[in-house]
Design an enzyme around this catalytic site. Structure first.
Site, short mmCIF file in Angstrom:
data_model
loop_
_atom_site.label_atom_id
_atom_site.label_comp_id
_atom_site.label_asym_id
_atom_site.label_seq_id
_atom_site.Cartn_x
_atom_site.Cartn_y
_atom_site.Cartn_z
N LYS A 171 0.83 -1.21 0.00
CA LYS A 171 0.00 0.00 0.00
C LYS A 171 0.87 1.27 0.00
CE LYS A 171 -2.16 -0.82 3.89
NZ LYS A 171 -1.65 -2.07 4.44
N ARG A 184 -9.78 0.90 8.76
CA ARG A 184 -9.29 -0.43 9.10
C ARG A 184 -10.36 -1.25 9.81
NH1 ARG A 184 -3.49 0.53 9.17
NH2 ARG A 184 -2.32 -1.34 9.63
N ARG A 219 11.93 -5.72 3.99
CA ARG A 219 11.82 -4.29 4.28
C ARG A 219 12.70 -3.91 5.47
NH1 ARG A 219 5.88 -2.18 5.14
NH2 ARG A 219 6.02 -2.91 7.28
N ARG A 224 10.89 -0.16 12.49
CA ARG A 224 9.66 -0.07 13.27
C ARG A 224 9.62 -1.13 14.37
NH1 ARG A 224 4.85 0.15 8.90
NH2 ARG A 224 3.85 -1.03 10.56
N ARG A 237 -0.59 -8.41 13.82
CA ARG A 237 -1.13 -7.42 12.88
C ARG A 237 -1.95 -8.10 11.79
NH1 ARG A 237 4.39 -4.90 11.46
NH2 ARG A 237 3.34 -3.95 9.69
#
Ligand code: ADP
Length: 278
Positions: A13, A88, A127, A139, A150
């Protein structure tokens, strides 16, 4: 253009949103980024969000809706925006509907990036490795354990939005397992078709309007006749959108056929085969 990008963590995204920013000159509104900034600043919102985010849960709806409502008001969002990570939950989607309705704004499309869950952990690990090699801060929620949480939150709370937007004829699904370039192209095609359909509808409205004086001119059909994405394409896009909307919320969903193409390109065919083999 007002667009929602929908997909699990690692579906791409953020990457696609940045490309849309470049192309359409509209802003990317990422609730994840906004909340991380709030946490870093130690603001009241940040204090409420900090631990929830670190554990992979969802920040309460009223908090995020408040953040987005304020952000949409900013002058840079007037031209349009790409929502990345919002809504969400169904209550968030309902709050967004109310917000837009209140402002007489229309949501153009909800683009779902569909990916195999098995690929997501690998993507997030890549990532993380890339961020580390660039010396960037990683993160706190990008660990395998938190990612599992998640993903669970996505499945139970966010996935119902696929059905929500299907019912409202807004959902378009793109195969997020294609390369970044291919996904960008596919989204570009979808948005071009939507723009063409809008231009056609606007021209129709203009020609239906009664002439104010005796000198009324026939409206020019801009963006339909001259555009490579013609009227037939716009119709196809609407049809594809409807087709997408009829898809059941659960079970395998085929990506929407590229609007404006009669048959898949050779390359696309090969890709399907390759995926099939894999
Ligand atoms: P990703 O999509 O990769 O999981 P984000 O950067 O979008 O990451 O979000 C990170 C975290 O921020 C989420 O796990 C959640 O805790 C919080 N968050 C972001 N957007 C929302 C939202 N719309 N509602 C609730 N929590 C959110």
């Amino acid at each position: 253009m007002r667009i929602i990008l929908l997909g699990p963590p690692g579906s791409g995204k953020g990457t696609q949103a940045q490309r849309l920013v470049q192309r359409y000159g509209i802003v990317q509104l990422s609730t994840g980024e906004m909340l991380r900034a709030a946490v870093a600043a130690g603001s009241p919102v940040g204090l409420r969000a900090k631990d929830i985010m670190a554990s992979g849960g969802l920040v309460p709806d009223d908090v995020v809706v408040g953040v987005i409502a304020d952000r949409i008001e900013q002058p840079d969002a007037k031209k349009g925006f790409i929502l990345d990570g919002f809504p969400r939950t169904v209550p968030q989607a309902e709050a967004l509907d109310d917000l837009l309705k209140h402002k007489h704004l229309k949501l153009d499309a909800v683009i779902e990036l569909r990916v195999n869950e098995s690929a997501l952990l690998q993507r997030v690990e890549t990532r993380v490795a890339e961020m580390r090699s660039r010396g960037e801060e990683v993160r706190v929620d990008d660990t395998p354990e938190v990612l599992t949480k998640r993903l669970a939150a996505y499945r139970s709370l966010t996935e119902p939005l696929i059905h929500y937007y299907s019912e409202r004829r807004k959902l378009l699904t793109v195969d997020g397992m294609m390369t970044i370039e291919q996904v960008t192209r596919e989204i570009g095609r979808i948005l071009a078709a939507i723009e063409a359909a809008d231009a056609k509808a606007a021209a129709k409205r203009a020609s239906a309007r009664p002439a104010a004086s005796g000198t009324a001119r026939k409206p020019a059909r801009r963006g339909t006749k001259s555009s490579p994405v013609g009227r037939a394409t716009a119709k196809k896009a609407a049809k594809a959108a409807r087709k997408g909307a009829k898809r059941p919320a659960k079970g395998p969903r085929k990506p929407v056929r590229k609007p404006g193409r009669k048959a898949p390109k050779k390359g696309a065919k090969k890709l399907t085969k390759r995926r099939g083999k894999a």
